[in-house]
Design a protein around this motif. Structure first.
Motif, PDB file in Angstrom:
ATOM      1  N   SER A 151       3.725   9.619 -10.134  1.00  8.98           N
ATOM      2  CA  SER A 151       3.260   9.405 -11.508  1.00  8.98           C
ATOM      3  C   SER A 151       2.937  10.727 -12.181  1.00  8.98           C
ATOM      4  N   PRO A 152       3.487  10.940 -13.360  1.00  7.01           N
ATOM      5  CA  PRO A 152       3.267  12.221 -14.041  1.00  7.01           C
ATOM      6  C   PRO A 152       1.924  12.317 -14.770  1.00  7.01           C
ATOM      7  N   THR A 153       1.348  11.189 -15.142  1.00  3.48           N
ATOM      8  CA  THR A 153       0.120  11.242 -15.936  1.00  3.48           C
ATOM      9  C   THR A 153      -1.073  10.744 -15.130  1.00  3.48           C
ATOM     10  N   TYR A 154      -2.235  11.222 -15.525  1.00  8.30           N
ATOM     11  CA  TYR A 154      -3.477  10.806 -14.881  1.00  8.30           C
ATOM     12  C   TYR A 154      -3.709   9.317 -15.074  1.00  8.30           C
ATOM     13  N   GLU A 155      -3.393   8.804 -16.256  1.00  8.50           N
ATOM     14  CA  GLU A 155      -3.602   7.391 -16.557  1.00  8.50           C
ATOM     15  C   GLU A 155      -2.814   6.498 -15.610  1.00  8.50           C
ATOM     16  N   ASP A 156      -1.570   6.871 -15.364  1.00  9.76           N
ATOM     17  CA  ASP A 156      -0.736   6.097 -14.434  1.00  9.76           C
ATOM     18  C   ASP A 156      -1.307   6.149 -13.022  1.00  9.76           C
ATOM     19  N   GLN A 157      -1.706   7.335 -12.602  1.00 12.86           N
ATOM     20  CA  GLN A 157      -2.284   7.486 -11.269  1.00 12.86           C
ATOM     21  C   GLN A 157      -3.562   6.668 -11.138  1.00 12.86           C
ATOM     22  N   ALA A 158      -4.393   6.688 -12.162  1.00 14.21           N
ATOM     23  CA  ALA A 158      -5.639   5.926 -12.136  1.00 14.21           C
ATOM     24  C   ALA A 158      -5.343   4.428 -12.057  1.00 14.21           C
ATOM     25  N   PHE A 159      -4.333   3.981 -12.792  1.00 12.01           N
ATOM     26  CA  PHE A 159      -3.951   2.573 -12.748  1.00 12.01           C
ATOM     27  C   PHE A 159      -3.535   2.171 -11.344  1.00 12.01           C
ATOM     28  N   ARG A 215      -4.244   3.632  -8.501  1.00 12.52           N
ATOM     29  CA  ARG A 215      -5.394   3.703  -7.583  1.00 12.52           C
ATOM     30  C   ARG A 215      -6.270   2.463  -7.713  1.00 12.52           C
ATOM     31  N   ALA A 216      -6.494   2.033  -8.944  1.00 11.57           N
ATOM     32  CA  ALA A 216      -7.282   0.816  -9.168  1.00 11.57           C
ATOM     33  C   ALA A 216      -6.551  -0.398  -8.614  1.00 11.57           C
ATOM     34  N   LEU A 217      -5.249  -0.435  -8.785  1.00 17.34           N
ATOM     35  CA  LEU A 217      -4.452  -1.530  -8.233  1.00 17.34           C
ATOM     36  C   LEU A 217      -4.555  -1.559  -6.714  1.00 17.34           C
ATOM     37  N   ASN A 218      -4.535  -0.409  -6.086  1.00 21.43           N
ATOM     38  CA  ASN A 218      -4.665  -0.322  -4.637  1.00 21.43           C
ATOM     39  C   ASN A 218      -6.037  -0.804  -4.182  1.00 21.43           C
ATOM     40  N   GLN A 219      -7.088  -0.439  -4.910  1.00 16.61           N
ATOM     41  CA  GLN A 219      -8.431  -0.898  -4.577  1.00 16.61           C
ATOM     42  C   GLN A 219      -8.536  -2.412  -4.717  1.00 16.61           C
ATOM     43  N   LEU A 220      -7.954  -2.954  -5.783  1.00 18.76           N
ATOM     44  CA  LEU A 220      -7.964  -4.398  -5.993  1.00 18.76           C
ATOM     45  C   LEU A 220      -7.238  -5.109  -4.861  1.00 18.76           C
ATOM     46  N   MET A 221      -6.093  -4.584  -4.463  1.00 22.18           N
ATOM     47  CA  MET A 221      -5.324  -5.181  -3.381  1.00 22.18           C
ATOM     48  C   MET A 221      -6.125  -5.173  -2.081  1.00 22.18           C
ATOM     49  N   HIS A 260       0.834  -1.203   0.000  1.00 20.72           N
ATOM     50  CA  HIS A 260       0.000   0.000   0.000  1.00 20.72           C
ATOM     51  C   HIS A 260       0.872   1.257   0.000  1.00 20.72           C
ATOM     52  N   GLU A 261       1.893   1.275   0.833  1.00 20.73           N
ATOM     53  CA  GLU A 261       2.790   2.432   0.897  1.00 20.73           C
ATOM     54  C   GLU A 261       3.529   2.636  -0.418  1.00 20.73           C
ATOM     55  N   GLU A 262       3.971   1.547  -1.034  1.00 20.43           N
ATOM     56  CA  GLU A 262       4.660   1.645  -2.325  1.00 20.43           C
ATOM     57  C   GLU A 262       3.728   2.175  -3.406  1.00 20.43           C
ATOM     58  N   ILE A 263       2.505   1.702  -3.425  1.00 21.20           N
ATOM     59  CA  ILE A 263       1.536   2.173  -4.418  1.00 21.20           C
ATOM     60  C   ILE A 263       1.240   3.651  -4.208  1.00 21.20           C
ATOM     61  N   MET A 264       1.103   4.070  -2.960  1.00 20.59           N
ATOM     62  CA  MET A 264       0.840   5.493  -2.694  1.00 20.59           C
ATOM     63  C   MET A 264       2.020   6.348  -3.165  1.00 20.59           C
ATOM     64  N   LEU A 300       4.012   5.573  -5.664  1.00 16.33           N
ATOM     65  CA  LEU A 300       3.925   5.579  -7.129  1.00 16.33           C
ATOM     66  C   LEU A 300       2.845   6.546  -7.615  1.00 16.33           C
ATOM     67  N   ILE A 301       1.741   6.620  -6.893  1.00 15.03           N
ATOM     68  CA  ILE A 301       0.684   7.564  -7.270  1.00 15.03           C
ATOM     69  C   ILE A 301       1.213   8.991  -7.214  1.00 15.03           C
ATOM     70  N   LYS A 302       1.935   9.308  -6.151  1.00 12.75           N
ATOM     71  CA  LYS A 302       2.457  10.672  -5.991  1.00 12.75           C
ATOM     72  C   LYS A 302       3.502  11.007  -7.054  1.00 12.75           C
TER      73      LYS A 302
END
Length: 59
Positions: free
Chosen positions: A19-27, A29-35, A9-13, A15-17
């Motif tokens: 990430s330069p593009t919205y698409e990457d951030q959305a990916f 976030r979805a990965l975090n929700q799935l986890m 979870h910490e690693e994904i957060m 990566l979200i911070k």
């Protein structure tokens, strides 16, 4: 959350911070929700297994 799930979870957060593009951030976030959903399913399945093992002993 166990230790590994917390680390992921910490690693994904992070990566979200970063990430330069919205698409990457959305990916991510979805990965975090799935986890989180998978962690909940594992916890529920563990509780069900424990409950079933106790139910057999009570009958």
């Amino acid at each position: 959350m166990n230790e590994n799930q917390q680390w992921a979870h910490e690693e994904i957060m992070t990566l979200i911070k970063k990430s330069p593009t919205y698409e990457d951030q959305a990916f991510y976030r979805a990965l975090n929700q799935l986890m989180n959903k998978q962690a909940q399913r594992l916890e529920n399945a563990s509780g069900e297994l424990d409950g079933r093992s106790w139910a057999d002993k009570l009958v």
